[in-house]
Design a protein around this motif. Structure first.
Motif, PDB file in Angstrom:
ATOM      1  N   GLU A 123     -21.787  28.716 -29.807  1.00  0.00           N
ATOM      2  CA  GLU A 123     -21.051  29.800 -30.805  1.00  0.00           C
ATOM      3  C   GLU A 123     -19.387  29.758 -30.298  1.00  0.00           C
ATOM      4  N   CYS A 144     -19.936  34.056 -25.349  1.00  0.00           N
ATOM      5  CA  CYS A 144     -20.053  33.822 -26.594  1.00  0.00           C
ATOM      6  C   CYS A 144     -18.704  34.815 -27.213  1.00  0.00           C
ATOM      7  N   PRO A 145     -18.300  34.836 -28.615  1.00  0.00           N
ATOM      8  CA  PRO A 145     -17.357  35.409 -29.113  1.00  0.00           C
ATOM      9  C   PRO A 145     -17.792  36.797 -29.231  1.00  0.00           C
ATOM     10  N   HIS A 146     -19.063  37.277 -29.165  1.00  0.00           N
ATOM     11  CA  HIS A 146     -19.690  38.784 -29.114  1.00  0.00           C
ATOM     12  C   HIS A 146     -19.429  39.420 -27.515  1.00  0.00           C
ATOM     13  N   ARG A 175     -21.366  38.106 -24.897  1.00  0.00           N
ATOM     14  CA  ARG A 175     -22.474  37.764 -24.345  1.00  0.00           C
ATOM     15  C   ARG A 175     -22.175  36.555 -23.054  1.00  0.00           C
TER      16      ARG A 175
HETATM   17 ZN   LIG Z   1     -22.507  35.731 -29.854  1.00  0.00          ZN
END
Ligand SMILES: [Zn+2]
Length: 414
Positions: free
Chosen positions: A245, A381-383, A385
């Protein structure tokens, strides 16, 4: 630091010229500086101590005088975001696997919360580091120097001394930061190509491996979900979805930023029907949609037709993708072009990333490990995490009782 967060903004305190203040825009700027290093819905903790020309501060806006009005607020916001972003870019943000276990983290956070509650706003600027995880983004900024000031590298700022970070377990190799700086500047403009098994891989052989990022040797895949890798300083476990991701995200963020005329024509145009109110809202936000290359033409009263779409759409998911993106502007009427592009990049990176329970062959796994260090932020990750966690050699030795832990007596009992 980004891994120590709270669910609200209230743990972020601003101090201007020794006075505790509230300022929504500056708080937002601090959070923006963290970018995707924060988990979605999580906020950093810390005290931002700003020293500026008193003439630029008007304290009389709010009766409690907590809300102040600042001249040059925009410049100051920008400066704050950039200073934090630049500072964090230097860090090796791989969580230590053992520190990351929930039991221990809760202990640290409770202790820190207690400490924060005991301190009155007046004394906050001089908070001394306690044991456990600390947040020390104490960014001192002199607004009078705005024009001349570049985001300064850490060693010149007393609060951000690199040596100061030595005692924090996650910063294992501060001496590598200088090397990383050079590399970071070289790479800033590079596009990281996507890793999709059915697409040819562009040649990127001339990018050196990152100095701040460990040189990982692939070992094995676990449950089609995690990758095991080693380097001289220990064992790493990577979440393969989060890793890909991230790689995809940096590619799409670039691709989406440069809206090209590169459009894919649909054999069968997509017709979208909306309520009258939604149709009005869509027309109001055409500029936002078009900023990523999405063109909705009027097609009767409350309907639109889409005849082509950006080439980075995933084949077979065009209609769902367009509907999802239109929903964003319908749900948030004030969405900016920047926010819309960001959401689009995150959505695309997720759609194109390998999922859990997907077995990679060795070649694909190695390719992923090779692309990761080329990312601007290979750690999340872009979120937000974590992409990978680290078991240091010492962690491993402790786990197998190969060494005694003499000076951290309290922590080894479990
Ligand atoms: Zn993510």
């Amino acid at each position: 630091m980004p891994e120590t967060t709270r669910a609200s903004r209230n743990y972020l305190s601003l101090v201007v010229n020794g006075r505790y203040i509230k300022n929504f825009q500056l708080t937002k700027a601090v959070i923006a500086g963290y970018g995707s290093k924060l988990m979605v819905g999580r906020y950093p903790m810390g005290v931002i101590n700003i020293e500026m020309d008193a003439a630029l501060v008007d304290v009389n806006v709010h009766p409690t005088k907590a809300e102040v009005r600042l001249s040059k607020e925009d410049q100051l916001s920008h400066l704050l975001s950039e200073a934090i972003r630049t500072r964090l870019a230097k860090e090796n943000l791989i969580p230590d696997a053992l520190d990351n276990l929930p039991k221990r983290e809760r202990y640290d956070l409770d202790q820190l919360e207690l400490t924060l509650n005991k301190i009155s706003p007046k004394t906050m600027p001089s908070v001394q580091p306690q044991q456990g995880q600390q947040l020390r983004e104490n960014t001192t900024t002199n607004l009078a120097d705005t024009a001349a000031e570049e985001p300064t590298p850490a060693p010149t700022s007393p609060d951000l001394e690199i040596g100061d970070l030595d005692d924090q377990p996650i910063f294992k190799e501060p001496q590598r930061l200088a090397a990383w700086d050079q590399r970071y500047q070289r790479l800033a403009s590079n596009v990281v190509p996507t890793l999709v098994a059915d697409e040819p891989e562009p040649d990127i052989s001339h990018v050196e491996s990152a100095e701040r990022f460990p040189n990982l040797t692939y070992l094995a895949q676990v449950h089609g979900t995690y990758l095991l890798a080693e380097s001289g300083d220990g064992l790493y476990i990577l979440d393969q979805h989060a890793a890909q991701e991230r790689v995809n995200y940096e590619y799409y963020r670039q691709a989406i930023g440069e809206v090209s005329n590169d459009q894919q024509h649909l054999l069968v145009p997509i017709v979208l029907d909306y309520s009258a109110a939604d149709a009005i809202s869509i027309r109001d936000h055409r500029d936002v949609l078009e900023s990523v290359g999405l063109y909705l033409e009027d097609f009767g009263q409350n309907s639109f037709v889409v005849e082509h779409h950006p080439t980075w759409f995933k084949a077979g998911q065009e209609e769902d993708t367009i509907k999802e993106m239109v929903d964003w502007v319908l749900r948030d009427g004030r969405m900016t072009v920047a926010a819309f592009r960001e959401k689009t990049a995150i959505m695309m990176s997720c759609k194109r990333a390998i999922k859990a329970n997907h077995h990679l062959d060795d070649r694909q796994a190695r390719a992923l490990l090779q692309k990761l260090p080329e990312c601007e932020n290979p750690f999340n990750c872009p979120h937000g995490r974590p992409v990978l966690v680290h078991f240091s050699n010492t962690d491993l030795e402790k786990m197998f009782k190969r060494i005694q832990d003499s000076h951290e007596s309290g922590e080894m009992q479990a």
